[in-house]
Design a protein around this motif. Sequence first.
Motif, PDB file in Angstrom:
ATOM      1  N   UNK A   6       0.823  -1.211   0.000  1.00  0.00           N
ATOM      2  CA  UNK A   6       0.000   0.000   0.000  1.00  0.00           C
ATOM      3  C   UNK A   6       0.859   1.264   0.000  1.00  0.00           C
ATOM      4  N   UNK A  10       2.686   5.293  -2.963  1.00  0.00           N
ATOM      5  CA  UNK A  10       2.794   6.623  -2.377  1.00  0.00           C
ATOM      6  C   UNK A  10       4.213   7.160  -2.523  1.00  0.00           C
ATOM      7  N   UNK A  13       4.888   8.004  -5.965  1.00  0.00           N
ATOM      8  CA  UNK A  13       4.200   9.238  -6.352  1.00  0.00           C
ATOM      9  C   UNK A  13       5.089  10.450  -6.173  1.00  0.00           C
ATOM     10  N   UNK A  16       7.318  11.227  -8.924  1.00  0.00           N
ATOM     11  CA  UNK A  16       6.733  11.304 -10.259  1.00  0.00           C
ATOM     12  C   UNK A  16       7.087  12.617 -10.939  1.00  0.00           C
ATOM     13  N   UNK A  17       7.245  12.559 -12.250  1.00  0.00           N
ATOM     14  CA  UNK A  17       7.554  13.746 -13.042  1.00  0.00           C
ATOM     15  C   UNK A  17       6.268  14.504 -13.347  1.00  0.00           C
ATOM     16  N   UNK A  18       6.213  15.823 -13.332  1.00  0.00           N
ATOM     17  CA  UNK A  18       7.252  16.705 -12.791  1.00  0.00           C
ATOM     18  C   UNK A  18       7.089  16.894 -11.282  1.00  0.00           C
ATOM     19  N   UNK A  22       3.937  16.928  -8.286  1.00  0.00           N
ATOM     20  CA  UNK A  22       3.566  15.742  -7.517  1.00  0.00           C
ATOM     21  C   UNK A  22       4.171  15.656  -6.137  1.00  0.00           C
ATOM     22  N   UNK A  27      -3.851  13.216  -4.647  1.00  0.00           N
ATOM     23  CA  UNK A  27      -4.316  12.975  -6.011  1.00  0.00           C
ATOM     24  C   UNK A  27      -5.786  13.340  -6.126  1.00  0.00           C
ATOM     25  N   UNK A  28      -6.150  14.150  -7.116  1.00  0.00           N
ATOM     26  CA  UNK A  28      -7.561  14.488  -7.308  1.00  0.00           C
ATOM     27  C   UNK A  28      -8.319  13.330  -7.955  1.00  0.00           C
ATOM     28  N   UNK A  30      -9.585  11.214 -10.718  1.00  0.00           N
ATOM     29  CA  UNK A  30      -8.934  11.080 -12.026  1.00  0.00           C
ATOM     30  C   UNK A  30      -9.687  11.790 -13.148  1.00  0.00           C
ATOM     31  N   UNK A  33      -8.254  15.161 -13.611  1.00  0.00           N
ATOM     32  CA  UNK A  33      -6.962  15.125 -14.306  1.00  0.00           C
ATOM     33  C   UNK A  33      -7.165  14.928 -15.806  1.00  0.00           C
ATOM     34  N   UNK A  95      -3.018  21.303 -12.346  1.00  0.00           N
ATOM     35  CA  UNK A  95      -2.857  20.020 -11.662  1.00  0.00           C
ATOM     36  C   UNK A  95      -2.402  20.253 -10.221  1.00  0.00           C
TER      37      UNK A  95
END
Lengths: 130, 113
Positions: A6, A10, A13, A16-18, A22, A27-28, A30, A33, A95
Amino acid sequence: MVEEEDDAPMAEDRGRFPRSVFEEGEDPDPRFSLANERTFLAWIRTGLAFVAAGLAVEALQLPVTEWLRVTISVLLVLAGIAATAQAWLSWVRTERAMRHLAPLPSSGLKLPIAVLLGLVALAVVVGLLL
Amino acid sequence: MTSPADPGLQAERTSLAWRRTALSVAVGSLIGLRVLPQQLGPTGYAVAGLGLVWSADLALTARRRYRDGRRLLRTGDGRDPRAVAAPTLARTAATAGVVAVSALVLVLVIALR
C-alpha cells in the motif's frame, strides 16, 4: 506485507515527473486530471493552428505590403509559441491547484496571446486598407 | 437499467481530444508535404515526414489513453500513475514548441531572403 504494498505507490508518487506538481498534495479525482489533459490538448491545437496560420500568410502571399505581411506572419507564430507554453504552464498550475484543493489558476499567458492576436487583426485591417 | 461505468464518457472524450490533435498534425503535415519541398528542397520532405510520424504517435497515445481511462474509472484510483500522463504531455508540448520555433525561424529566413 500488505501494508508495504500500500505504501509503495505513495513513495513512488513523490518522485513522479514533474516534481513541482507531484511532491505535495493529494491525487484528485482522475476525471479532473483527464479534463485538465483535454484542456492541455486544446491549447496545443490552438498553438498549432496559430503556427499554421502564420505560415499560410507567407505561403499564400496575403495581398498586403511585404513588411506588414512578414509582421503578421511573425506575430501569429509568436502567438503559437505562447499558446504552446500556455498549454504546459496551465496544465502544471491546474494540476498543482487540484492537488491542494486550491482555486484553479486563471490568466497565465492568455493576456499576451490576446494582445498578439489584437495586433494581428489590426495589421490585417491596416494592410488591406493600404 | 444499468448505468454506464463512466457516465461522463471521460475516457472517450480524452481519447477523442488526442485523436483531434493527431488529425490536426496529420492534415498540417500533408499540406506541408505539398508546400515545404518548394521552399526547403529535400529537407521539406523530411520535415513533413517527421510530422506524419508525430501524428501516428499521437494516434497511438489516443488508444493508450482510452485504455488507461477505462481502467482508472473502473477502479476509481486517482493514485494510479496512469491518471496523469505527465511525461507524454511534456513530450507533446516540447514537440509542439520545436515545431513553433522552427516555423518562426522559417518565416524569418524567408523574409530576409
